[in-house]
Motif scaffolding. Sequence first.
Motif, short mmCIF file in Angstrom:
data_model
loop_
_atom_site.label_atom_id
_atom_site.label_comp_id
_atom_site.label_asym_id
_atom_site.label_seq_id
_atom_site.Cartn_x
_atom_site.Cartn_y
_atom_site.Cartn_z
N PHE A 340 0.84 -1.19 0.00
CA PHE A 340 0.00 0.00 0.00
C PHE A 340 0.88 1.25 0.00
N ARG A 341 0.33 2.33 -0.55
CA ARG A 341 1.00 3.63 -0.44
C ARG A 341 0.20 4.54 0.48
N ASP A 342 -1.05 4.75 0.13
CA ASP A 342 -1.95 5.57 0.95
C ASP A 342 -3.38 5.16 0.62
N SER A 343 -4.35 5.87 1.17
CA SER A 343 -5.75 5.47 1.06
C SER A 343 -6.36 5.75 -0.32
N ILE A 344 -5.64 6.47 -1.17
CA ILE A 344 -6.19 6.81 -2.49
C ILE A 344 -5.37 6.20 -3.63
N SER A 345 -4.36 5.42 -3.30
CA SER A 345 -3.52 4.78 -4.32
C SER A 345 -3.81 3.29 -4.38
N PRO A 346 -3.53 2.66 -5.53
CA PRO A 346 -3.80 1.23 -5.66
C PRO A 346 -2.98 0.39 -4.68
N CYS A 347 -3.53 -0.77 -4.31
CA CYS A 347 -2.74 -1.74 -3.57
C CYS A 347 -2.34 -2.85 -4.53
N VAL A 348 -1.23 -3.50 -4.25
CA VAL A 348 -0.71 -4.55 -5.13
C VAL A 348 -0.44 -5.79 -4.31
N ILE A 349 -1.03 -6.91 -4.72
CA ILE A 349 -0.80 -8.20 -4.07
C ILE A 349 0.30 -8.91 -4.84
#
Length: 367
Positions: A340-349
Amino acid sequence: MKMYCNRSELNRALANVSHSVPVRSTSNILEGILVEVSNGFMKLTATDTNITIESSISVQTSDDFAFVVPAKLFTAIVNKLPEEEMMIDFDPASVKIMIRCGGSNSELICFRADEFPKIRINDGVNQIYLSKEDVKKLIRKTAFSASTDDFNGILTGVLLEIKDGKMKMVGVDPYRIATYNIEVTNNYDISVVIPAKLINETAKIISDEGEDQMSFEIADGKVVMKFDNNRVIINTFSGKFIDYNRILSKQGDINVRVKRNDLLRSTERASLLASVQNNNLIRFDIDSDLIVIKSLNEEGNIEEKVEIINDGASLNIGLNSKYLKDALSVIEDEEIIINFRDSISPCVIKPLKGDKYAYLILPIRMN
């Protein structure tokens, strides 16, 4: 002109080619199956002009002949026949076939074979051999992420790349990305976009039985796959695919290590209160050693806790539970990393080590 064949083998071949028979067509001939009998084999061919599937079985005959039979009716008749040897008698003068099996007799009016579209493919020069299991994994782990909206054009396809000893498949829609790769021994440099709907249809007929290996090549702007007694030809998309590597490379400093199955089961339970109306929203409250997953609506609320190892800051983020379940369901690893980066950026699994796969999901803004 007579031939004798095994009912079960013909039924299986018909089931395979039926995946490329159009449901509706302005041309009656395309709603048929081309039957070509020659040298002791019967080859069945069906096409909707975007995907062509051929399937062959052995038959007993001394004749060579061809005709086009109505696909829906012929398939239904063969499917209902008893498990006995069947005979097909073709009359070229009336363009009819007589089907006999046990005590059953059927007659069908057919089309002439020369009315069927000709499928000509030159031999490709980049043929590679893969295990059927690897090909099915490539499709199953990525094609679900391709867009289903025709408005998105090329994103309704999956990108297939072969480079540096790896074959990678990528599915993208406006809200998520899925990538998966396998190792190959060939040094080809290939990049094509295959309609996801058609590659999914192909996966349905790649059987666990038969030979373990299948061939794959690009010829005349088409993907050609051969396995067992089948050949599948798929038209590829033209145009430039999205630069998914640029998007995936923008990762953050929060890395959450979690057991995949624990997270999947908690997400499944929390999603019971999520709905399409709110984009299947579930809330993730991430701390140093715990993710608290929350969902609520006017009927109630659900809270789930999952143990994690987090080497970054705390974070609150909203995610689409369906997209998360889709990704977690196709991963086989016991543990994964979610970046994660922040609450408005994509998450990557991604995996704990290496780059076998990556699944990106855009967050949902929370009120």
